[in-house]
Motif scaffolding. Sequence first.
Motif, PDB file in Angstrom:
ATOM      1  N   THR A 184      -4.877  -3.530   9.346  1.00  0.00           N
ATOM      2  CA  THR A 184      -5.974  -3.399   8.376  1.00  0.00           C
ATOM      3  C   THR A 184      -5.925  -4.521   7.324  1.00  0.00           C
ATOM      4  OG1 THR A 184      -6.050  -1.028   8.788  1.00  0.00           O
ATOM      5  CG2 THR A 184      -7.111  -1.792   6.767  1.00  0.00           C
ATOM      6  N   ARG A 230      -0.566   1.512  -2.838  1.00  0.00           N
ATOM      7  CA  ARG A 230       0.690   0.830  -2.511  1.00  0.00           C
ATOM      8  C   ARG A 230       1.331   1.431  -1.257  1.00  0.00           C
ATOM      9  NH1 ARG A 230       4.504   3.142  -7.432  1.00  0.00           N
ATOM     10  NH2 ARG A 230       3.624   5.211  -7.457  1.00  0.00           N
ATOM     11  N   SER A 231       0.489   1.866  -0.302  1.00  0.00           N
ATOM     12  CA  SER A 231       1.044   2.442   0.927  1.00  0.00           C
ATOM     13  C   SER A 231       1.688   1.339   1.758  1.00  0.00           C
ATOM     14  CB  SER A 231      -0.057   3.134   1.739  1.00  0.00           C
ATOM     15  OG  SER A 231      -0.935   2.174   2.271  1.00  0.00           O
ATOM     16  N   HIS A 270      -1.656   1.796  -8.700  1.00  0.00           N
ATOM     17  CA  HIS A 270      -1.331   3.012  -7.949  1.00  0.00           C
ATOM     18  C   HIS A 270      -1.598   4.226  -8.817  1.00  0.00           C
ATOM     19  CE1 HIS A 270       2.267   2.683 -10.318  1.00  0.00           C
ATOM     20  NE2 HIS A 270       2.331   1.407  -9.923  1.00  0.00           N
ATOM     21  N   SER A 271      -1.189   5.383  -8.337  1.00  0.00           N
ATOM     22  CA  SER A 271      -1.536   6.631  -9.032  1.00  0.00           C
ATOM     23  C   SER A 271      -0.935   6.718 -10.432  1.00  0.00           C
ATOM     24  CB  SER A 271      -1.080   7.825  -8.192  1.00  0.00           C
ATOM     25  OG  SER A 271       0.271   7.663  -7.846  1.00  0.00           O
ATOM     26  N   ILE A 331      -7.276   3.808  -1.778  1.00  0.00           N
ATOM     27  CA  ILE A 331      -6.735   4.929  -2.542  1.00  0.00           C
ATOM     28  C   ILE A 331      -6.788   6.241  -1.766  1.00  0.00           C
ATOM     29  CG2 ILE A 331      -6.634   5.731  -4.932  1.00  0.00           C
ATOM     30  CD1 ILE A 331      -9.163   4.263  -5.548  1.00  0.00           C
ATOM     31  N   VAL A 344     -11.401   0.024   1.598  1.00  0.00           N
ATOM     32  CA  VAL A 344     -10.622   0.391   2.800  1.00  0.00           C
ATOM     33  C   VAL A 344     -10.807   1.874   3.151  1.00  0.00           C
ATOM     34  CG1 VAL A 344      -8.335   0.300   3.866  1.00  0.00           C
ATOM     35  CG2 VAL A 344      -8.914  -1.348   2.097  1.00  0.00           C
ATOM     36  N   THR A 358      -9.725  -3.327  11.999  1.00  0.00           N
ATOM     37  CA  THR A 358      -8.356  -2.889  12.300  1.00  0.00           C
ATOM     38  C   THR A 358      -8.048  -3.025  13.790  1.00  0.00           C
ATOM     39  OG1 THR A 358      -8.415  -1.434  10.398  1.00  0.00           O
ATOM     40  CG2 THR A 358      -6.755  -0.937  12.046  1.00  0.00           C
TER      41      THR A 358
HETATM   42  P1  NAD Z   1      -2.136   6.568   1.143  1.00  0.00           P
HETATM   43  O1  NAD Z   1      -2.558   7.958   0.776  1.00  0.00           O
HETATM   44  O2  NAD Z   1      -0.892   6.353   1.914  1.00  0.00           O
HETATM   45  O3  NAD Z   1      -2.029   5.706  -0.203  1.00  0.00           O
HETATM   46  C1  NAD Z   1      -2.940   5.856  -1.251  1.00  0.00           C
HETATM   47  C2  NAD Z   1      -2.489   5.010  -2.409  1.00  0.00           C
HETATM   48  O4  NAD Z   1      -3.445   5.142  -3.449  1.00  0.00           O
HETATM   49  C3  NAD Z   1      -1.129   5.400  -2.979  1.00  0.00           C
HETATM   50  O5  NAD Z   1      -0.317   4.276  -3.063  1.00  0.00           O
HETATM   51  C4  NAD Z   1      -1.436   5.959  -4.368  1.00  0.00           C
HETATM   52  O6  NAD Z   1      -0.498   5.555  -5.339  1.00  0.00           O
HETATM   53  C5  NAD Z   1      -2.792   5.356  -4.680  1.00  0.00           C
HETATM   54  N1  NAD Z   1      -3.605   6.295  -5.466  1.00  0.00           N
HETATM   55  C6  NAD Z   1      -3.869   7.579  -5.196  1.00  0.00           C
HETATM   56  N2  NAD Z   1      -4.625   8.121  -6.181  1.00  0.00           N
HETATM   57  C7  NAD Z   1      -4.833   7.147  -7.086  1.00  0.00           C
HETATM   58  C8  NAD Z   1      -5.535   7.079  -8.313  1.00  0.00           C
HETATM   59  N3  NAD Z   1      -6.182   8.129  -8.800  1.00  0.00           N
HETATM   60  N4  NAD Z   1      -5.528   5.914  -8.974  1.00  0.00           N
HETATM   61  C9  NAD Z   1      -4.884   4.819  -8.495  1.00  0.00           C
HETATM   62  N5  NAD Z   1      -4.208   4.832  -7.318  1.00  0.00           N
HETATM   63  C10 NAD Z   1      -4.182   5.970  -6.626  1.00  0.00           C
HETATM   64  O7  NAD Z   1      -3.411   5.935   1.871  1.00  0.00           O
HETATM   65  P2  NAD Z   1      -3.560   4.661   2.860  1.00  0.00           P
HETATM   66  O8  NAD Z   1      -2.965   4.983   4.182  1.00  0.00           O
HETATM   67  O9  NAD Z   1      -3.154   3.406   2.169  1.00  0.00           O
HETATM   68  O10 NAD Z   1      -5.140   4.682   3.040  1.00  0.00           O
HETATM   69  C11 NAD Z   1      -6.046   4.544   1.955  1.00  0.00           C
HETATM   70  C12 NAD Z   1      -7.449   4.791   2.436  1.00  0.00           C
HETATM   71  O11 NAD Z   1      -7.779   3.853   3.430  1.00  0.00           O
HETATM   72  C13 NAD Z   1      -7.683   6.161   3.090  1.00  0.00           C
HETATM   73  O12 NAD Z   1      -8.975   6.583   2.781  1.00  0.00           O
HETATM   74  C14 NAD Z   1      -7.557   5.882   4.564  1.00  0.00           C
HETATM   75  O13 NAD Z   1      -8.298   6.784   5.353  1.00  0.00           O
HETATM   76  C15 NAD Z   1      -8.145   4.505   4.631  1.00  0.00           C
HETATM   77  N6  NAD Z   1      -7.641   3.669   5.741  1.00  0.00           N
HETATM   78  C16 NAD Z   1      -8.577   2.983   6.431  1.00  0.00           C
HETATM   79  C17 NAD Z   1      -8.173   2.135   7.455  1.00  0.00           C
HETATM   80  C18 NAD Z   1      -9.219   1.349   8.202  1.00  0.00           C
HETATM   81  O14 NAD Z   1      -9.003   0.923   9.310  1.00  0.00           O
HETATM   82  N7  NAD Z   1     -10.370   1.114   7.583  1.00  0.00           N
HETATM   83  C19 NAD Z   1      -6.830   2.009   7.790  1.00  0.00           C
HETATM   84  C20 NAD Z   1      -5.894   2.707   7.032  1.00  0.00           C
HETATM   85  C21 NAD Z   1      -6.324   3.528   5.999  1.00  0.00           C
END
Ligand code: NAD
Length: 279
Positions: A140, A165-166, A188-189, A208, A228, A265
């Motif tokens: 991604t 920050r995932s 991040h959160s 997020i 994303v 992706t």
């Molecule tokens: P994750 O849940 O692992 O990580 C989310 C991140 O957002 C965390 O690091 C957290 O600290 C931060 N966060 C959460 N709430 C917050 C807030 N209120 N303020 C600031 N930061 C905050 O998610 P992920 O796997 O990184 O995925 C994120 C998004 O992207 C999801 O919606 C997922 O479905 C999507 N995604 C899309 C693709 C694609 O191919 N388009 C691929 C992977 C993930």
Amino acid sequence: MTKIIDGKQISSQIKEELRDRVSALRSRGVEITLAVIIVGEDPASKVYVNNKKKACEFIGIRSLSYELPETTTEEELLQLIQDLNGRTDVNGILVQLPVPKHIDEQKIIHAIDPKKDVDGFHTQNVGSLCVGQKGFVSCTPAGIIQLLRRSDISIAGKECVVIGRSNIVGKPMALLMLQENATVTVCHSRTENLKEVCKRADILIVAIGKPRMITAEYVKEGAVVIDVGIHRDENNKLCGDVNYEDVAPHCSAITPVPGGVGPMTIAMLMNNCVSSVEA
Ligand code: NAD
């Protein structure tokens, strides 16, 4: 005028280019095989796996499919990965995540030979990215770099804010933007004054996992916004982490959901498969 970054079109272009590369390899007698493993019955995972198989077919990559029951043990899965690691006719191994709770995800990721880790999740590949060496990059974030480059958006010297920050999106995204010479901030959160920090961004990358959280208040006039997130809203309509209607009029460029980051992706997964034999 806001430019809408067309991920569908850009990913199709990449897949066409990959098809040519695969056909050139074939003419030299080189075949590419991706092994795709799915454990359990998660419907969303099944859709992702099917899309990956379809992309393989289009590009000319052979895919081997392992659809294992929910009751599969960690040992059984590790054994299958070991077998695939040892097979010279298998170039890439992908375990669709998430795996059922009784299986240790990290253990599975680290069992895959880093040279076959086309998802780019193994710490060896993450480490290579960190020190700027060759290796598989998480698909991604790699796709987002392609979206920016192919939309003629310059990155070097720009203020980039990544929210999230995932391990699979936020962190590798920040490393890639740093490699492209952006000035990078990761939020991040627990970030304080999130709106103010985001408002600094020339390029705002949002990962997020919170539907439509980012409104115009977070966005500098003329910024590039990359969304994303993927969600289904209360009307079963796809939406991102960005409130598109509110934000788009303030951007110089933005990715829509669907049709922005999503299609990239799989295209980058295919790119990793092809690169695995070209190296
Ligand atoms: P994750 O849940 O692992 O990580 C989310 C991140 O957002 C965390 O690091 C957290 O600290 C931060 N966060 C959460 N709430 C917050 C807030 N209120 N303020 C600031 N930061 C905050 O998610 P992920 O796997 O990184 O995925 C994120 C998004 O992207 C999801 O919606 C997922 O479905 C999507 N995604 C899309 C693709 C694609 O191919 N388009 C691929 C992977 C993930």
